[in-house]
Design an enzyme around this catalytic site. Sequence first.
Site, short mmCIF file in Angstrom:
data_model
loop_
_atom_site.label_atom_id
_atom_site.label_comp_id
_atom_site.label_asym_id
_atom_site.label_seq_id
_atom_site.Cartn_x
_atom_site.Cartn_y
_atom_site.Cartn_z
N LYS A 41 0.83 -1.20 0.00
CA LYS A 41 0.00 0.00 0.00
C LYS A 41 0.87 1.25 0.00
O LYS A 41 1.93 1.29 0.61
CB LYS A 41 -0.90 -0.03 1.24
CG LYS A 41 -1.76 1.21 1.46
CD LYS A 41 -2.58 1.04 2.72
CE LYS A 41 -3.32 2.33 3.07
NZ LYS A 41 -2.39 3.40 3.50
N LYS A 46 7.60 0.95 1.86
CA LYS A 46 8.31 0.07 0.93
C LYS A 46 9.74 0.53 0.69
O LYS A 46 10.65 -0.29 0.61
CB LYS A 46 7.55 0.01 -0.40
CG LYS A 46 6.21 -0.66 -0.33
CD LYS A 46 5.52 -0.66 -1.66
CE LYS A 46 5.30 0.75 -2.18
NZ LYS A 46 4.47 1.57 -1.27
N LYS A 72 8.41 9.80 -8.01
CA LYS A 72 8.96 10.64 -6.92
C LYS A 72 10.46 10.43 -6.75
O LYS A 72 11.11 11.20 -6.08
CB LYS A 72 8.26 10.33 -5.60
CG LYS A 72 6.77 10.61 -5.57
CD LYS A 72 6.23 10.63 -4.14
CE LYS A 72 6.49 9.36 -3.36
NZ LYS A 72 5.81 8.17 -3.93
N ASP A 159 0.29 0.61 -4.26
CA ASP A 159 -0.39 -0.68 -4.41
C ASP A 159 -0.98 -0.79 -5.80
O ASP A 159 -1.96 -1.49 -6.02
CB ASP A 159 -1.47 -0.85 -3.34
CG ASP A 159 -2.47 0.30 -3.32
OD1 ASP A 159 -2.21 1.32 -3.97
OD2 ASP A 159 -3.51 0.17 -2.64
#
Length: 299
Positions: A41, A46, A72, A159
Amino acid sequence: MSPLDKGIPSLRGQDGEGSVQVHQDDSAKIEGAKVFSVYGKGGIGKSTTSSNLSAAFSMLGKRVLQIGCDPKHDSTFTLTGSLVPTVIDILKEVDFHPEELRAEDFVFEGFNGVKCVEAGGPPAGTGCGGYVVGQTVKLLKQHHLLEDTDVVIFDVLGDVVCGGFAAPLQHADRALIVTANDFDSIYAMNRIIAAVQAKSANYKVRLAGCVANRSKDTDEVDRYCKTVGFNRIAHMPDLDAIRRSRLKKKTLFEMPDDQEVVEVRKEYIRLAETLWNGTEPLAPAPLPDRDIFELLGFD
């Protein structure tokens, strides 16, 4: 059928049931290294997980390459201490003539020799992330940068389970899902499991398990895993030291040796050892959305 549908190709079974994704060219396969894709998510941690896992692999003496797959381009900043330019931005500078690039233009050395690449992505609402991932792997192969690499880690945007950002699954041996002990994270994990299962019909990727991140407890994660036949293979508690490491632009392996930092480092090393030694190829059965709702939480 509408006249507008006449040109729609029939790709059933090519890359997941009913998929219209582009099938991977055999020449694009990553060979020789163990490849892991990290999903979860959005905002679940992550990049923190990927970067500390890369650092842990490097501490085990492995030659590591981490590829950030997010516009990003912040996957590797705790490894390098900076926001490095993306492959897509560098390609724009040479008018998309990759033969003009040198390896040092898009590969940057991070903590303990970890090689860092930020694939980037198309501007919001344009293009496809799968193209960017494909171009990045092609560049790495052209410059022979995968030949002296033991571990490749793809850190993948949010996700999202669209074809573009599922593209790293075409290269991975194992997919790792980062979750938390809450409904939204586990709901996202359930959908990611379904995406990986679809890819596994035509690619070697299999699920390794999940990492419970930013969570004091793991009871809901464990209950879900038991229900669908999945495994939790690590637990990273909700520690302020992890937040501080991000602010300092450092991995946990560069932080002062207080007790909680030392303990979470050990968990990352254990996770790296588990993945390196090989995990059972899991094939959990994802739940329908309504069943997830019924399973989790309290009445």
